[in-house]
Design a protein around this motif. Structure first.
Motif, PDB file in Angstrom:
ATOM      1  N   GLY A  32       0.802  -1.235   0.000  1.00  0.00           N
ATOM      2  CA  GLY A  32       0.000   0.000   0.000  1.00  0.00           C
ATOM      3  C   GLY A  32       0.826   1.273   0.000  1.00  0.00           C
ATOM      4  O   GLY A  32       1.826   1.360  -0.701  1.00  0.00           O
ATOM      5  N   GLU A  33       0.395   2.225   0.852  1.00  0.00           N
ATOM      6  CA  GLU A  33       0.912   3.592   0.740  1.00  0.00           C
ATOM      7  C   GLU A  33       2.400   3.718   1.093  1.00  0.00           C
ATOM      8  O   GLU A  33       2.847   3.179   2.113  1.00  0.00           O
ATOM      9  CB  GLU A  33       0.105   4.506   1.654  1.00  0.00           C
ATOM     10  CG  GLU A  33      -1.354   4.596   1.243  1.00  0.00           C
ATOM     11  CD  GLU A  33      -2.159   5.333   2.278  1.00  0.00           C
ATOM     12  OE1 GLU A  33      -2.011   6.561   2.350  1.00  0.00           O
ATOM     13  OE2 GLU A  33      -2.889   4.685   3.034  1.00  0.00           O
ATOM     14  N   PHE A  34       3.103   4.476   0.274  1.00  0.00           N
ATOM     15  CA  PHE A  34       4.559   4.572   0.424  1.00  0.00           C
ATOM     16  C   PHE A  34       4.973   5.342   1.677  1.00  0.00           C
ATOM     17  O   PHE A  34       5.983   5.016   2.290  1.00  0.00           O
ATOM     18  CB  PHE A  34       5.178   5.215  -0.825  1.00  0.00           C
ATOM     19  CG  PHE A  34       5.229   4.280  -1.987  1.00  0.00           C
ATOM     20  CD1 PHE A  34       6.307   3.439  -2.174  1.00  0.00           C
ATOM     21  CD2 PHE A  34       4.175   4.205  -2.885  1.00  0.00           C
ATOM     22  CE1 PHE A  34       6.352   2.534  -3.232  1.00  0.00           C
ATOM     23  CE2 PHE A  34       4.204   3.320  -3.948  1.00  0.00           C
ATOM     24  CZ  PHE A  34       5.291   2.476  -4.124  1.00  0.00           C
ATOM     25  N   HIS A  35       4.172   6.341   2.070  1.00  0.00           N
ATOM     26  CA  HIS A  35       4.639   7.184   3.188  1.00  0.00           C
ATOM     27  C   HIS A  35       4.684   6.406   4.509  1.00  0.00           C
ATOM     28  O   HIS A  35       5.327   6.822   5.466  1.00  0.00           O
ATOM     29  CB  HIS A  35       3.776   8.457   3.311  1.00  0.00           C
ATOM     30  CG  HIS A  35       2.395   8.217   3.814  1.00  0.00           C
ATOM     31  ND1 HIS A  35       1.339   7.941   2.979  1.00  0.00           N
ATOM     32  CD2 HIS A  35       1.896   8.200   5.077  1.00  0.00           C
ATOM     33  CE1 HIS A  35       0.244   7.763   3.695  1.00  0.00           C
ATOM     34  NE2 HIS A  35       0.556   7.921   4.971  1.00  0.00           N
ATOM     35  N   LYS A  36       4.018   5.241   4.542  1.00  0.00           N
ATOM     36  CA  LYS A  36       4.028   4.437   5.781  1.00  0.00           C
ATOM     37  C   LYS A  36       5.176   3.428   5.805  1.00  0.00           C
ATOM     38  O   LYS A  36       5.296   2.659   6.752  1.00  0.00           O
ATOM     39  CB  LYS A  36       2.711   3.663   5.885  1.00  0.00           C
ATOM     40  CG  LYS A  36       1.494   4.562   6.084  1.00  0.00           C
ATOM     41  CD  LYS A  36       0.257   3.714   6.200  1.00  0.00           C
ATOM     42  CE  LYS A  36      -0.969   4.595   6.359  1.00  0.00           C
ATOM     43  NZ  LYS A  36      -2.202   3.883   6.032  1.00  0.00           N
ATOM     44  N   LEU A  37       5.980   3.413   4.752  1.00  0.00           N
ATOM     45  CA  LEU A  37       6.950   2.324   4.611  1.00  0.00           C
ATOM     46  C   LEU A  37       8.403   2.788   4.760  1.00  0.00           C
ATOM     47  O   LEU A  37       8.816   3.767   4.135  1.00  0.00           O
ATOM     48  CB  LEU A  37       6.793   1.685   3.220  1.00  0.00           C
ATOM     49  CG  LEU A  37       5.427   1.074   2.909  1.00  0.00           C
ATOM     50  CD1 LEU A  37       5.382   0.578   1.467  1.00  0.00           C
ATOM     51  CD2 LEU A  37       5.103  -0.056   3.876  1.00  0.00           C
ATOM     52  N   ASN A  38       9.141   2.069   5.606  1.00  0.00           N
ATOM     53  CA  ASN A  38      10.594   2.238   5.651  1.00  0.00           C
ATOM     54  C   ASN A  38      11.216   1.173   4.753  1.00  0.00           C
ATOM     55  O   ASN A  38      10.895  -0.012   4.881  1.00  0.00           O
ATOM     56  CB  ASN A  38      11.120   2.058   7.075  1.00  0.00           C
ATOM     57  CG  ASN A  38      10.616   3.159   7.987  1.00  0.00           C
ATOM     58  OD1 ASN A  38      10.301   4.261   7.522  1.00  0.00           O
ATOM     59  ND2 ASN A  38      10.518   2.869   9.273  1.00  0.00           N
ATOM     60  N   VAL A  39      12.083   1.627   3.854  1.00  0.00           N
ATOM     61  CA  VAL A  39      12.596   0.736   2.816  1.00  0.00           C
ATOM     62  C   VAL A  39      14.126   0.700   2.891  1.00  0.00           C
ATOM     63  O   VAL A  39      14.759   1.753   2.997  1.00  0.00           O
ATOM     64  CB  VAL A  39      12.174   1.252   1.415  1.00  0.00           C
ATOM     65  CG1 VAL A  39      12.655   0.304   0.329  1.00  0.00           C
ATOM     66  CG2 VAL A  39      10.653   1.433   1.335  1.00  0.00           C
ATOM     67  N   ALA A  40      14.667  -0.510   2.841  1.00  0.00           N
ATOM     68  CA  ALA A  40      16.135  -0.652   2.812  1.00  0.00           C
ATOM     69  C   ALA A  40      16.567  -1.279   1.492  1.00  0.00           C
ATOM     70  O   ALA A  40      15.976  -2.261   1.037  1.00  0.00           O
ATOM     71  CB  ALA A  40      16.607  -1.532   3.964  1.00  0.00           C
ATOM     72  N   ILE A  93      10.384  10.226  -4.928  1.00  0.00           N
ATOM     73  CA  ILE A  93       9.272  10.899  -5.621  1.00  0.00           C
ATOM     74  C   ILE A  93       7.932  10.446  -5.019  1.00  0.00           C
ATOM     75  O   ILE A  93       7.011  11.252  -4.845  1.00  0.00           O
ATOM     76  CB  ILE A  93       9.332  10.602  -7.141  1.00  0.00           C
ATOM     77  CG1 ILE A  93      10.567  11.262  -7.758  1.00  0.00           C
ATOM     78  CG2 ILE A  93       8.064  11.078  -7.850  1.00  0.00           C
ATOM     79  CD1 ILE A  93      10.912  10.778  -9.173  1.00  0.00           C
ATOM     80  N   LEU A  94       7.833   9.175  -4.691  1.00  0.00           N
ATOM     81  CA  LEU A  94       6.565   8.633  -4.170  1.00  0.00           C
ATOM     82  C   LEU A  94       6.414   8.862  -2.662  1.00  0.00           C
ATOM     83  O   LEU A  94       5.376   8.527  -2.085  1.00  0.00           O
ATOM     84  CB  LEU A  94       6.454   7.145  -4.492  1.00  0.00           C
ATOM     85  CG  LEU A  94       6.284   6.831  -5.987  1.00  0.00           C
ATOM     86  CD1 LEU A  94       6.483   5.350  -6.268  1.00  0.00           C
ATOM     87  CD2 LEU A  94       4.926   7.290  -6.494  1.00  0.00           C
ATOM     88  N   GLY A  95       7.432   9.423  -2.030  1.00  0.00           N
ATOM     89  CA  GLY A  95       7.313   9.832  -0.623  1.00  0.00           C
ATOM     90  C   GLY A  95       7.421   8.698   0.376  1.00  0.00           C
ATOM     91  O   GLY A  95       6.695   8.682   1.382  1.00  0.00           O
ATOM     92  N   ALA A  96       8.322   7.747   0.136  1.00  0.00           N
ATOM     93  CA  ALA A  96       8.523   6.651   1.100  1.00  0.00           C
ATOM     94  C   ALA A  96       8.921   7.222   2.461  1.00  0.00           C
ATOM     95  O   ALA A  96       9.590   8.264   2.546  1.00  0.00           O
ATOM     96  CB  ALA A  96       9.610   5.705   0.589  1.00  0.00           C
ATOM     97  N   GLY A  97       8.518   6.523   3.538  1.00  0.00           N
ATOM     98  CA  GLY A  97       8.775   7.004   4.896  1.00  0.00           C
ATOM     99  C   GLY A  97      10.248   7.282   5.128  1.00  0.00           C
ATOM    100  O   GLY A  97      10.647   8.401   5.434  1.00  0.00           O
ATOM    101  N   GLU A  98      11.066   6.247   5.020  1.00  0.00           N
ATOM    102  CA  GLU A  98      12.525   6.410   5.147  1.00  0.00           C
ATOM    103  C   GLU A  98      13.187   5.489   4.137  1.00  0.00           C
ATOM    104  O   GLU A  98      12.748   4.352   3.962  1.00  0.00           O
ATOM    105  CB  GLU A  98      12.979   6.044   6.560  1.00  0.00           C
ATOM    106  CG  GLU A  98      14.436   6.354   6.806  1.00  0.00           C
ATOM    107  CD  GLU A  98      14.940   5.902   8.185  1.00  0.00           C
ATOM    108  OE1 GLU A  98      14.149   5.791   9.135  1.00  0.00           O
ATOM    109  OE2 GLU A  98      16.153   5.640   8.260  1.00  0.00           O
ATOM    110  N   ILE A  99      14.218   5.983   3.483  1.00  0.00           N
ATOM    111  CA  ILE A  99      14.942   5.160   2.515  1.00  0.00           C
ATOM    112  C   ILE A  99      16.351   4.950   3.066  1.00  0.00           C
ATOM    113  O   ILE A  99      17.040   5.921   3.387  1.00  0.00           O
ATOM    114  CB  ILE A  99      15.023   5.843   1.128  1.00  0.00           C
ATOM    115  CG1 ILE A  99      13.633   6.319   0.683  1.00  0.00           C
ATOM    116  CG2 ILE A  99      15.625   4.904   0.100  1.00  0.00           C
ATOM    117  CD1 ILE A  99      13.668   7.301  -0.490  1.00  0.00           C
ATOM    118  N   ARG A 100      16.731   3.692   3.197  1.00  0.00           N
ATOM    119  CA  ARG A 100      18.071   3.373   3.702  1.00  0.00           C
ATOM    120  C   ARG A 100      18.852   2.617   2.626  1.00  0.00           C
ATOM    121  O   ARG A 100      18.269   1.846   1.878  1.00  0.00           O
ATOM    122  CB  ARG A 100      17.973   2.460   4.926  1.00  0.00           C
ATOM    123  CG  ARG A 100      17.177   3.060   6.053  1.00  0.00           C
ATOM    124  CD  ARG A 100      17.099   2.072   7.198  1.00  0.00           C
ATOM    125  NE  ARG A 100      16.245   2.599   8.254  1.00  0.00           N
ATOM    126  CZ  ARG A 100      15.981   1.949   9.377  1.00  0.00           C
ATOM    127  NH1 ARG A 100      16.490   0.756   9.588  1.00  0.00           N
ATOM    128  NH2 ARG A 100      15.199   2.502  10.282  1.00  0.00           N
TER     129      ARG A 100
END
Ligand code: CP
Length: 317
Positions: free
Chosen positions: A158-166, A186-193
């Motif tokens: 689902g929504e990108f802003h709720k997701l922390n991605v590594a 661009i899609l506004g992911a919560g945190e990108i690691r």
């Protein structure tokens, strides 16, 4: 910018960098329409009468095959140029090869090349009715891979802003990682690691809008999506890796290291996977690893990109 026509519509797809959220959402939403309710990819006549040329100057299983299947699902004719038996071996330049295929009335070119910027170069020289899709250029960009990855993440989580991605592994040589980082920002992911040894991360990686970790066990804590990468040994100019099995022990995704991420973390990988090198075999086959679903989604996403570019070309006439 080169990717857009005078009406500011997407003309070529060369990189994710410079696209807006609405461009990405338009492609992801369009890709969804190519699935029937039972999950099969539908046949349409959207590209009837068009010819797609696949020019792969580097090896590929997934990208080349799914572009071909996508073009056929759209009812286009497909020309797969066999590079090893083409006139490239007689010294013909990339530009001249493309010019000759334009003369054969190919309207869409899907190009993979070992040189970063090769598809930008081609796009600068083609006729106005022709579109170029970058299927991977050097260490620079692989935009349709990032789009199918975003499609897969959105479908499963689902929504990108709720997701922390590594993103884990060989970021330095990865055109996939660069495109993924642009798309996630661009899609506004919560945190990108990004997680990897210093030797496999670009200097000043933070400037890409990511948090940098060298310790996998720290970096995976609190993560919802894990994007694994292959070691791109063919692009390494010198020894950049810990010796023997040390890379797997430090950076391999195993049942032990996966436990540090959030429960039910989604695992994706662009392929090809190297079992026991960056990922434990059982983890690659586990229910939360959606690696083969990415491949299927790649057909729909590539249908979306090709149909959009052809539609935009028609509108600009
Ligand atoms: N992910 C990817 O680009 O795979 P191929 O090299 O098989 O196309």
């Amino acid at each position: 910018m080169l990717q857009f026509n005078k009406q500011k519509r997407l003309k070529h797809l060369l990189t994710i960098d410079g696209l807006k959220k609405e461009h990405l959402i338009e492609i992801l939403d369009r890709a969804e329409t190519f699935f029937s309710p039972n999950g099969e990819i539908i046949q349409t006549d959207m590209l009837q009468g068009k010819t797609v040329a696949n020019l792969f100057f580097e090896a590929s299983t997934r990208t080349r095959s799914t572009f071909e299947l996508a073009a056929k699902k759209l009812s286009a004719s497909v020309l797969n140029l066999d590079i090893s038996h083409s006139s490239t071996s007689k010294g013909e330049s990339l530009r001249d090869t493309v010019r000759n295929l334009e003369a054969m009335q190919c309207q869409l070119f899907v190009i993979r090349h070992a040189t970063s910027g090769a598809t930008h170069f081609v796009a600068q020289h083609v006729n106005p009715n022709v579109s170029i899709i970058n299927a991977g250029d050097g260490c620079h960009a692989h935009p349709t891979q990032a789009l199918l990855d975003m499609f897969t993440i959105r479908k499963h989580r689902g929504e990108f802003h709720k997701l922390n991605v590594a993103i884990v592994g060989d970021i330095l040589h990865s055109r996939v990682a660069r495109s993924q980082i642009h798309a996630l920002n661009i899609l506004g992911a919560g945190e990108i690691r990004v997680i990897g040894p210093k030797t496999l991360l670009p200097s000043h990686a933070e400037q890409l809008g990511v948090h940098v970790f060298h310790d996998l066990r720290q970096g995976l804590q609190g993560v919802d999506v894990i994007m694994m990468l292959r070691l791109q040994l063919e692009r390494m100019q010198r020894a950049l890796l810990p010796k023997g099995g040390a890379y797997y022990r430090q950076y391999g995704l195993t049942s032990e290291t996966l436990r540090l991420a959030n429960k039910d973390a989604l695992i994706i990988h662009p392929g090809p996977i190297n079992r026991g090198v960056e990922i434990e075999s059982d983890i690659a086959d586990s229910p939360n690893a959606v690696i083969l679903d990415q491949v299927t989604n790649g057909i729909a996403v590539r249908m979306a990109v090709m149909s959009l570019l052809v539609e935009n070309a028609k509108k600009s006439l």
